[in-house]
Write an enzyme that holds these catalytic residues in place. Structure first.
Site, PDB file in Angstrom:
ATOM      1  CG  ASP A   7      35.687  60.362  40.114  1.00 28.51           C
ATOM      2  OD1 ASP A   7      36.820  60.831  40.297  1.00 28.51           O
ATOM      3  OD2 ASP A   7      35.258  59.357  40.707  1.00 28.51           O
ATOM      4  CG  LEU A   8      40.298  57.654  36.535  1.00 29.86           C
ATOM      5  CD1 LEU A   8      39.911  57.325  35.101  1.00 29.86           C
ATOM      6  CD2 LEU A   8      41.763  58.091  36.605  1.00 29.86           C
ATOM      7  CG  ASP A   9      40.298  55.902  40.889  1.00 29.86           C
ATOM      8  OD1 ASP A   9      40.679  55.309  39.866  1.00 29.86           O
ATOM      9  OD2 ASP A   9      41.070  56.468  41.674  1.00 29.86           O
ATOM     10  CB  THR A  15      41.996  52.140  39.886  1.00 25.35           C
ATOM     11  OG1 THR A  15      41.645  53.525  39.983  1.00 25.35           O
ATOM     12  CG2 THR A  15      42.103  51.753  38.423  1.00 25.35           C
ATOM     13  CD1 TRP A  23      45.019  54.766  50.267  1.00 28.95           C
ATOM     14  CD2 TRP A  23      46.946  55.492  51.122  1.00 28.95           C
ATOM     15  NE1 TRP A  23      45.245  56.023  49.774  1.00 28.95           N
ATOM     16  CE2 TRP A  23      46.420  56.495  50.279  1.00 28.95           C
ATOM     17  CE3 TRP A  23      48.167  55.718  51.773  1.00 28.95           C
ATOM     18  CZ2 TRP A  23      47.072  57.712  50.074  1.00 28.95           C
ATOM     19  CZ3 TRP A  23      48.805  56.940  51.557  1.00 28.95           C
ATOM     20  CH2 TRP A  23      48.267  57.908  50.722  1.00 28.95           C
ATOM     21  CE  LYS A  44      34.007  54.786  45.681  1.00 27.57           C
ATOM     22  NZ  LYS A  44      32.816  53.950  45.862  1.00 27.57           N
ATOM     23  CB  VAL A  46      39.827  62.764  49.096  1.00 29.87           C
ATOM     24  CG1 VAL A  46      38.380  62.960  49.498  1.00 29.87           C
ATOM     25  CG2 VAL A  46      40.408  61.587  49.856  1.00 29.87           C
ATOM     26  NE  ARG A  48      49.610  60.085  45.033  1.00 26.23           N
ATOM     27  CZ  ARG A  48      50.381  60.560  44.049  1.00 26.23           C
ATOM     28  NH1 ARG A  48      51.560  61.066  44.335  1.00 26.23           N
ATOM     29  NH2 ARG A  48      49.971  60.531  42.804  1.00 26.23           N
ATOM     30  CB  SER A  51      43.965  59.504  50.803  1.00 28.70           C
ATOM     31  OG  SER A  51      42.913  59.696  49.896  1.00 28.70           O
ATOM     32  CE  LYS A  75      47.520  55.147  47.245  1.00 25.54           C
ATOM     33  NZ  LYS A  75      46.831  55.818  46.126  1.00 25.54           N
ATOM     34  CB  SER A 113      40.376  62.144  38.220  1.00 20.29           C
ATOM     35  OG  SER A 113      40.953  61.225  39.121  1.00 20.29           O
ATOM     36  CB  ALA A 114      41.507  63.491  43.513  1.00 22.00           C
ATOM     37  CE  LYS A 116      49.550  65.478  42.924  1.00 19.12           C
ATOM     38  NZ  LYS A 116      48.688  65.112  44.051  1.00 19.12           N
ATOM     39  CG  ASN A 117      48.970  57.779  39.025  1.00 18.65           C
ATOM     40  OD1 ASN A 117      50.141  57.950  38.712  1.00 18.65           O
ATOM     41  ND2 ASN A 117      48.607  57.549  40.274  1.00 18.65           N
ATOM     42  CE  LYS A 144      36.920  64.764  42.507  1.00 20.25           C
ATOM     43  NZ  LYS A 144      36.807  63.440  41.858  1.00 20.25           N
ATOM     44  CD  GLU A 168      33.278  62.251  41.966  1.00 22.17           C
ATOM     45  OE1 GLU A 168      33.147  61.111  42.467  1.00 22.17           O
ATOM     46  OE2 GLU A 168      34.351  62.881  41.983  1.00 22.17           O
ATOM     47  CG  ASP A 169      32.718  56.410  42.480  1.00 18.04           C
ATOM     48  OD1 ASP A 169      33.147  55.326  42.943  1.00 18.04           O
ATOM     49  OD2 ASP A 169      33.453  57.405  42.343  1.00 18.04           O
TER      50      ASP A 169
END
Length: 220
Positions: A7-9, A15, A23, A44, A46, A48, A51, A75, A113-114, A116-117, A144, A168-169
């Protein structure tokens, strides 16, 4: 163990705080409303779009498809603007060392990661070359806690998800890894006890303990 799906964030860099701030700014501008802190956990990990739907449901607001798409795009612009100053200093403790260790042991690495960045963030962190593949969340049908992004990441590595660990976190993320059939490595507190192995912080992550967790899972 042949692959590691990250996972990323909250795992590679943090981030998530920027996501929720964006948001909150969006909702204040368009609906003159405030979001409670507990809503951050629900958004968190999931996508964009998911969310945004969670937030609109909380506010009991319905919008057209066009308005929905415009809000999601706005956003993202708010969020991306905050990422311009990201650097290698923003990599979470222990992650650079773990990536190197995995490489040295012949483990393929993919981003699941969910966001797109993801490619943009990895570039800002100087980690692009550390990853063998990046799953494209735009091609994922279900976010997710569905397993799709982790299955796609394993597929991108040409490795069975059964031969991978996922890191994952978030609650949704750990659930997704479990559904994918990979060994789940959680980074966080007791809410992640459904992970096969949990570490309190990224600085606690290490190759040997992750390998032991994978071996223990496959002995059962």
């Amino acid at each position: 163990m042949k692959g590691a799906l990250f996972d990323l964030d909250g795992v590679i860099t943090d981030t998530a705080i920027y996501h929720f701030a964006a948001w909150c700014q969006l909702v204040k501008t368009h609906f003159d409303a405030d979001l409670p802190d507990e809503l951050e956990e629900k958004t968190k990990g999931v996508s964009r779009e998911d969310s945004l739907q969670i937030i609109l449901d909380y506010l009991d607001i319905k919008v057209s498809k066009e308005k929905f798409a415009a809000l999601a795009a706005e956003k993202n612009q708010l969020y991306v603007h905050t990422l311009e100053n990201l650097s290698q200093n923003d990599i979470l403790p222990g992650i650079s060392e773990l990536l190197i260790d995995l490489k040295q042991h012949g483990i393929k690495i993919a981003l699941a990661s969910a966001s797109k960045n993801g490619p943009f963030i990895l570039k800002k962190l100087g980690l692009t070359n550390s990853f063998d593949a990046i799953a494209d969340p735009a091609k994922i049908t279900s976010g997710k806690p569905a397993p799709d992004i982790f299955l796609a990441a394993a597929f991108a590595l040409a490795i069975s998800p059964y031969d991978c660990v996922g890191i994952e976190d978030s609650i949704a993320g750990v659930t997704a890894i479990n559904k994918a059939g990979s060994v789940s490595i959680g980074v966080g507190e007791d809410e992640l006890n459904h992970a096969n192995k949990r570490f309190k912080t990224t600085s606690d992550l290490n190759y040997q303990d992750i390998k032991k967790a994978w071996q223990a899972y496959h002995r059962n």
